[in-house]
Scaffold this active site. Structure first.
Site, PDB file in Angstrom:
ATOM      1  N   LYS A  43      23.108  16.922  24.234  1.00  0.00           N
ATOM      2  CA  LYS A  43      23.651  17.979  23.205  1.00  0.00           C
ATOM      3  C   LYS A  43      23.028  17.390  21.807  1.00  0.00           C
ATOM      4  O   LYS A  43      23.737  17.566  20.750  1.00  0.00           O
ATOM      5  CB  LYS A  43      24.850  18.386  23.089  1.00  0.00           C
ATOM      6  CG  LYS A  43      25.010  19.090  24.422  1.00  0.00           C
ATOM      7  CD  LYS A  43      26.888  19.496  24.292  1.00  0.00           C
ATOM      8  CE  LYS A  43      27.198  20.229  25.630  1.00  0.00           C
ATOM      9  NZ  LYS A  43      26.180  21.381  26.014  1.00  0.00           N
ATOM     10  N   CYS A  44      22.029  16.873  21.694  1.00  0.00           N
ATOM     11  CA  CYS A  44      21.463  15.972  20.584  1.00  0.00           C
ATOM     12  C   CYS A  44      20.006  16.729  20.062  1.00  0.00           C
ATOM     13  O   CYS A  44      19.399  17.106  20.926  1.00  0.00           O
ATOM     14  CB  CYS A  44      21.302  14.682  20.692  1.00  0.00           C
ATOM     15  SG  CYS A  44      20.465  13.604  19.403  1.00  0.00           S
ATOM     16  N   GLY A  45      19.714  16.430  18.809  1.00  0.00           N
ATOM     17  CA  GLY A  45      18.465  17.035  18.505  1.00  0.00           C
ATOM     18  C   GLY A  45      17.330  16.347  18.987  1.00  0.00           C
ATOM     19  O   GLY A  45      16.464  16.530  19.026  1.00  0.00           O
TER      20      GLY A  45
END
Length: 210
Positions: free
Chosen positions: A87-89
């Site tokens: 759930k990271c850019g």
């Protein structure tokens, strides 16, 4: 009779001295404590040696499916280790990691280590992470169970990678999700790449081909 008494007393005193010296033999108590400490270190890194002596090939971690993976199997190959998050850019770097695996898998082994250390961006279970990687990015490279890569709960593998007293030169811990460490064919740490260096960048490709 007096002479016999004196001999008896003398022999008893000698036996007492010998018994005391055996009971207080130097190092007995210390060696017990030392072995306990060594056992604690061995338990942390899963090897037969203290962590100060650990080699890259001594490590053994569970794959994301729970199957133990010995790093001895990577001997003679370059290895790229990456701490990952779902759930990271930077999560789309999974795509380039798989591309690197497909195009240069004969030259480098990619190992992924899910970690929830950065803004809680990997909250899922190992099963959820595995399903996410396969569904969204078709990941086929080796993924491992979720670990901590920094802080007080840092896994011994990442302690080895980020402590120059253990790896020989590097003190940099992961700066964010998708930081990368490159180990050469002899188990030596040779490069650290920050999260901003993408897997298919010229910098990483060049280091693999060297």
């Amino acid at each position: 009779m007096g002479m016999l008494n004196k001999l008896f007393v003398g022999a008893f005193a000698l036996l007492s001295i010998v018994g005391c010296s055996k009971a207080t033999k130097p190092g007995n108590a210390r060696s017990s404590s030392g072995n306990s400490t060594d056992n604690d270190l061995m338990a942390q890194n899963g090897t037969g040696s203290g962590i100060a002596k650990v080699s890259f090939y001594d490590f053994k971690l569970n794959g994301i499916d729970g199957t133990p993976v010995s790093f001895e199997k990577f001997r003679g190959k370059k290895v790229l280790l990456v701490n990952t998050a779902s759930k990271c850019g930077l999560t789309p770097q999974y795509k380039e990691l798989e591309e690197l695996n497909q195009t240069m898998g004969d030259k480098v082994v990619i190992l992924g280590f899910p970690s929830n250390d950065f803004m809680w961006q990997e909250p899922g279970s190992n099963e959820e992470i595995a399903a996410f990687c396969e569904k969204n990015y078709g990941v086929t490279f080796q993924m491992f169970e979720k670990i901590s890569v920094k802080g007080k709960n840092q896994h011994p593998l990442y302690r080895f990678l980020s402590d120059k007293s253990l790896n020989g030169w590097n003190d940099e811990v992961p700066t964010w999700n998708f930081s990368k460490y490159l180990v050469d064919e002899n188990g030596n740490l040779v490069k650290f790449f920050k999260h901003s260096v993408t897997p298919m960048s010229a910098e990483i490709v060049r280091a693999i081909e060297e």
